[in-house]
Design a protein around this motif. Structure first.
Motif, PDB file in Angstrom:
ATOM      1  N   GLY A  60       2.464   1.863  -3.468  1.00  0.00           N
ATOM      2  CA  GLY A  60       1.586   2.140  -4.592  1.00  0.00           C
ATOM      3  C   GLY A  60       1.198   0.907  -5.380  1.00  0.00           C
ATOM      4  N   ALA A  71       0.841  -1.201   0.000  1.00  0.00           N
ATOM      5  CA  ALA A  71       0.000   0.000   0.000  1.00  0.00           C
ATOM      6  C   ALA A  71       0.876   1.250   0.000  1.00  0.00           C
ATOM      7  N   GLU A  99      -5.497   2.098   0.139  1.00  0.00           N
ATOM      8  CA  GLU A  99      -4.604   2.006  -1.021  1.00  0.00           C
ATOM      9  C   GLU A  99      -4.465   0.576  -1.535  1.00  0.00           C
TER      10      GLU A  99
END
Length: 299
Positions: free
Chosen positions: A149, A146, A209
């Motif tokens: 990315g 997370a 994310e």
């Protein structure tokens, strides 16, 4: 289009970023081709072989490439999530081929089916065993990806892995199926991976994310829910509360996914129709493995 553009050959004047993007486009088309051919019973258009492009580069290395830089040489290439995903999709192709055999053949060769399922299950397990520690599903790795990315890619990779197990073993939920040596164990394995799929969806909600927000996950969630429903109807009474909670969790996820993908409403409706039909049925043969069920599990 990927074939017309000849993405495999590339162009000598391309820098490293452009070459890698072309490879990723080709492999993305390859993965989509496999998935689409399963649900639509279509012939696959892209084949791997001598002319296939190099597998996708490790994600962070790719993101750190600078415009104008030369391509990463093969000796410096490292595998990433996308390259492992390609390896996993190769196994899914063989699972699809088995499912096509099952719906096209009126007289099943149980020994052939059992041996094929056993071999594919062993290869899926070996595939997981070859993953590096940074790719094993864990809370620590979710948080790490997370931050990098790559959280949603990491989550999607593991959801797909659980799905391939489910469709491999799904046939053994059919209670009209002849008893086989490992049939009961395979049915339990199908339920196990449906629960693991549900667990992944629940766990990654803590990391925005890494949350699974791709449209395809709605379809896989339907398959997971149909397996959970089988356990709810025919499993041990001690599992009812847990199974119901998992079904509700899956539905909550799909309702959330609908905010991003309005078409998910159609999938929810399809699941509701299936659920009601199963609950109202007086038969224990709600999960009969026929052409409709194969289409349901892959489309």
């Amino acid at each position: 289009m990927a074939q017309m553009l000849d993405l495999v050959s590339g162009n000598e004047v391309d820098d490293g970023i452009t070459k890698e993007i072309k490879r990723r486009i080709w492999w993305t088309c390859f993965i989509v081709d496999v998935w689409s051919s399963g649900g639509g019973s279509l012939a696959r258009q892209l084949q791997v072989g001598e002319n296939q492009p190099r597998l996708p580069l490790e994600e962070i290395t790719f993101l750190e490439l600078q415009p104008g830089e030369k391509d990463i040489p093969d000796i410096s290439w490292k595998a990433g999530i996308w390259s492992h995903m390609v390896g996993m999709i190769e196994l899914y192709k063989e699972i699809q081929d088995l499912l096509r055999y099952l719906v096209a053949t009126t007289q099943w060769d149980e020994e052939f089916i059992e041996n094929t399922v056993h071999g594919l299950a062993a290869r899926l397990l070996a595939f997981e065993g070859r993953l590096g520690p940074e790719l094993v599903f864990s809370a620590e790795n979710i948080a790490r990806h997370a931050r990098r990315g790559t959280g949603r890619l990491f989550t999607g990779f593991h959801l797909g892995y659980q799905y391939y197990y489910m469709v491999l073993f799904y046939q053994y939920l059919d209670k009209s199926r002849p008893s086989t040596r490992n049939g009961a164990a395979y049915a339990e394995q199908c339920k196990l991976h449906a629960r693991r799929f549900c667990d992944i969806l629940r766990i990654v909600r803590e990391w925005p994310e890494a949350e699974a927000l791709h449209n395809i996950n709605a379809h896989i969630t339907i398959v997971s829910s149909s397996v959970l429903l089988h356990n709810y109807m025919f499993g041990d009474v001690s599992e009812l509360a847990d199974t119901q909670a998992r079904l509700e969790s899956n539905l909550e996820y799909m309702v959330k996914l609908q905010r991003y993908w309005p078409s998910v409403e159609l999938m929810i409706n399809r699941l509701n129709v299936f659920l009601r039909s199963c609950v109202r049925s007086g038969s224990n043969n709600t999960h009969r493995f026929d052409k409709w069920m194969v289409k349901f599990s892959q489309e």
